[in-house]
Design a protein around this motif. Structure first.
Motif, short mmCIF file in Angstrom:
data_model
loop_
_atom_site.label_atom_id
_atom_site.label_comp_id
_atom_site.label_asym_id
_atom_site.label_seq_id
_atom_site.Cartn_x
_atom_site.Cartn_y
_atom_site.Cartn_z
N ALA B 136 43.19 36.85 42.07
CA ALA B 136 44.18 36.62 44.18
C ALA B 136 44.77 37.54 44.56
CB ALA B 136 43.65 35.07 44.86
N THR B 137 45.99 37.36 43.66
CA THR B 137 47.61 37.67 43.82
C THR B 137 47.28 39.18 43.71
OG1 THR B 137 48.56 35.43 42.70
CG2 THR B 137 49.69 37.33 42.92
N THR B 138 47.05 39.13 41.98
CA THR B 138 46.68 40.71 42.30
C THR B 138 45.84 41.63 43.83
OG1 THR B 138 46.01 40.63 40.03
CG2 THR B 138 45.30 42.68 40.77
N VAL B 139 44.37 40.99 44.39
CA VAL B 139 44.37 41.49 45.64
C VAL B 139 45.58 41.52 46.27
CG1 VAL B 139 42.94 40.62 47.62
CG2 VAL B 139 42.22 41.22 45.11
N LEU B 140 45.94 40.30 46.36
CA LEU B 140 47.21 40.24 47.95
C LEU B 140 48.15 41.10 47.09
CD1 LEU B 140 48.11 38.37 50.33
CD2 LEU B 140 49.28 37.04 48.46
N ALA B 141 48.24 41.42 46.22
CA ALA B 141 49.69 42.64 45.48
C ALA B 141 49.28 44.28 46.10
CB ALA B 141 49.69 42.67 44.47
N LEU B 142 48.15 44.31 45.83
CA LEU B 142 47.16 45.20 46.39
C LEU B 142 47.31 45.43 47.76
CD1 LEU B 142 45.87 48.19 45.24
CD2 LEU B 142 43.62 46.94 45.75
N GLU B 164 55.52 44.53 41.41
CA GLU B 164 56.06 43.42 41.16
C GLU B 164 54.90 42.01 41.08
OE1 GLU B 164 58.85 42.85 38.34
OE2 GLU B 164 58.72 45.08 39.17
N VAL B 165 54.96 42.42 41.94
CA VAL B 165 54.03 40.82 41.86
C VAL B 165 52.47 40.73 41.20
CG1 VAL B 165 52.96 39.32 43.95
CG2 VAL B 165 54.59 39.87 44.24
N ARG B 166 52.13 42.76 41.35
CA ARG B 166 50.73 42.36 41.14
C ARG B 166 51.01 42.63 39.12
NH1 ARG B 166 48.54 47.02 39.11
NH2 ARG B 166 50.70 48.52 39.53
N GLN B 167 51.85 42.92 39.08
CA GLN B 167 52.26 43.26 36.86
C GLN B 167 52.19 41.46 36.83
OE1 GLN B 167 56.25 45.07 36.18
NE2 GLN B 167 54.43 46.94 36.66
N LEU B 168 53.13 40.44 37.89
CA LEU B 168 53.02 39.52 37.35
C LEU B 168 51.59 38.84 37.20
CD1 LEU B 168 55.94 37.74 39.37
CD2 LEU B 168 55.98 38.06 37.02
N SER B 169 51.28 38.90 38.25
CA SER B 169 49.86 38.49 38.25
C SER B 169 48.32 38.44 37.01
CB SER B 169 48.73 39.06 39.73
OG SER B 169 47.53 39.53 39.71
N HIS B 170 49.04 40.25 36.79
CA HIS B 170 48.28 40.15 34.94
C HIS B 170 48.01 39.93 34.12
CE1 HIS B 170 45.78 43.60 37.18
NE2 HIS B 170 47.17 44.85 37.32
N GLN B 171 49.68 39.39 33.97
CA GLN B 171 50.30 38.74 33.19
C GLN B 171 50.05 37.17 32.78
OE1 GLN B 171 54.33 39.11 32.99
NE2 GLN B 171 54.72 41.34 32.81
N SER B 172 49.83 36.83 34.04
CA SER B 172 49.58 35.10 34.40
C SER B 172 47.83 36.20 34.24
CB SER B 172 49.55 34.81 36.27
OG SER B 172 50.73 35.02 36.66
N ALA B 173 46.96 36.37 34.27
CA ALA B 173 45.86 36.59 34.04
C ALA B 173 45.48 36.50 32.81
CB ALA B 173 44.70 37.76 34.87
N ASP B 174 46.08 37.71 31.82
CA ASP B 174 46.20 37.29 30.11
C ASP B 174 46.90 36.18 29.63
OD1 ASP B 174 45.89 39.90 30.88
OD2 ASP B 174 47.93 40.68 30.19
#
Lengths: 122, 339
Positions: B136-142, B164-174
């Motif tokens: 959801a954060t990734t979508v929100l960052a997009l 930055e938010v999108r990268q953080l959300s990817h790292q969170s997902a990983d």
């Protein structure tokens, strides 16, 4: 344990009767004639029963019975065990103070039966 | 030959009654050594039978002592066997109790593992929620990036933040994915320890093995108990046999009295032979004219004297039966009499 003083000049008789009595739980002191038996009494042997032959060297059975009685052993039963079947000899032993008369051979069961009769608790 | 041939016959010129008497006297004298030999033989027989009787009695007594020693030994073995059986039964009972305790511990551990697995699986749910939040954060960052582009230069800074938010959300997902994988591995390992419900694996197998060991020990205890019982029965049997043997040996030993009776009888016979020897010497004297006929009359009393020396009724019966030719049985008093 009752003590029996066994007097006989025959080694086979001594061994035979000693075996029967000791296997029945009695302590047996042996002597080969009347004099040796008197010596053992004088040395401290206190028999509960005396079994004696009649015809022996040095001191015969009847004399031995008289001597035993004369030494204060008035209530110790004395059985004569002999081949002698002469009634006069039997009467003589009785007068001398013998308790009973057994003619050889006497089997083990009969001997023990008489012993238990004159020596309750044996 | 020897001693019987040593005496010389009377001179050839002697004849008549005197010569015959001398011959008779010499014949009688020659019987003297024979009587001596017979007496010696009898004495030797008495001695030999006495020795043999003593040896038989000694052997019988040793056999009796050996039998009693054997009975004592078996008694000790039976006692030890019974004691060991009791110890093994006690140990088996104690071990069964320990096995029961161990099974409870293992079962409790299994249950704890299963609870742990449940708890870990719950963590997996939280990780899934984090993964959802990351998506959801990734979508929100997009969306923020798109809006920042529309805002032009004014949105340039915001566009950087959105990246930055999108990268953080990817790292969170990983990270969430790594945690999920770790949880899966932990659950697998825990389930393996608990045996996955398979009786042949894990703690179920341990429990089964413990029960097998306890059963084997009970079997050993039972076998030892049976052995002790068998030994006890054998001991009872042996004691009975030893008792019988002891009675038989006593009976055998008491029969040795016959040797003494035989000795006395032989001694009487020997004494009679001594008397006979004396009588024959008297006869010899008479034949040689050294004694008158009155001494011969005394010889008739020899048998009576011999009879008087007998101690037993049996001896008198044998004597009388031999002389008269018909059987004698003396009336005797009882062989056992208490006065």
């Amino acid at each position: 344990m009752k003590t029996v003083l066994l007097v006989d000049d025959s080694p086979t008789m001594l061994m035979s009767i000693e075996t029967v009595l000791s296997k029945a739980g009695m302590s047996v002191v042996t002597a080969k004639d009347g004099q040796e038996a008197l010596d053992k009494i004088a040395a401290g042997t206190k028999p509960d029963l005396v079994i004696s032959d009649l015809n022996m060297p040095r001191m015969d059975g009847v004399t031995f019975v008289k001597e035993v009685r004369a030494r204060g052993l008035r209530f110790v039963p004395i059985l004569m065990l002999t081949t002698e079947s002469n009634q006069a000899k039997r009467d003589e032993a009785k007068r001398a103070g013998a308790t009973g008369w057994l003619v050889k051979p006497v089997d083990a069961a009969a001997l023990l039966g008489v012993v238990k009769q004159v020596l309750p608790g044996a | 030959m020897g001693i019987f041939r040593s005496a010389q016959p009377p001179p050839a010129d002697e004849s008549g009654t005197a010569g015959q008497n001398e011959l008779a006297a010499m014949a009688i004298e020659r019987s003297g050594p024979a009587l001596s030999v017979m007496r010696s033989q009898l004495a030797d027989v008495v001695e030999q039978t006495a020795d043999a009787t003593v040896q038989v009695m000694q052997a019988a007594r040793r056999a009796d002592e050996d039998a009693e020693a054997l009975a004592h030994l078996v008694t000790r073995v039976a006692e030890r066997s019974e004691e060991n059986a009791h110890r093994v039964v006690a140990a088996a009972t104690s071990n069964a109790s320990r096995v029961h305790d161990l099974v409870e511990i293992v079962t409790a551990r299994d249950n704890a593992i299963l609870e742990l697995v449940g708890a870990v699986r719950q963590l997996d749910g939280y990780v899934a929620a984090i993964s959802g939040i990351a998506r959801a954060t990734t979508v929100l960052a997009l969306n923020a990036k798109i809006e920042a582009s529309r805002a032009g230069d004014a949105g340039a800074g915001f566009s950087v933040v959105a990246d930055e938010v999108r990268q953080l959300s990817h790292q969170s997902a990983d990270a969430a994915q790594n945690i999920s994988s770790g949880i899966t591995r932990i659950v697998t390992m825990l389930e393996q320890h608990a045996g996955n419900g398979d009786p042949a694996r894990g703690s179920a197998a341990i429990t089964a093995q413990l029960h097998t060991i306890a059963d084997a020990q009970n079997e050993v205890a039972n076998l030892l108990g049976q052995t002790a019982e068998t030994t006890r029965e054998a001991l009872t049997e042996l004691n009975s046999s030893v008792g019988d043997l002891s009675e038989r040996i006593t009976a055998i030993v008491s029969q040795a009295q016959f040797q003494d009776i035989t000795r006395q009888t032989v001694e009487h016979v020997t004494t009679a032979m001594d008397h006979l020897d004396v009588r024959l010497a008297v006869v010899v004297d008479h034949l040689r004219g050294k004694a008158d006929e009155t001494v011969l009359a005394d010889a008739a009393t020899a048998l009576d004297e011999m009879y008087s020396t007998y101690a037993s009724a049996r001896q008198r019966d044998v004597h009388a039966t031999t002389l008269t030719g018909y059987e004698h049985n003396e009336d005797t008093a009882p062989s056992i009499e208490l006065f």
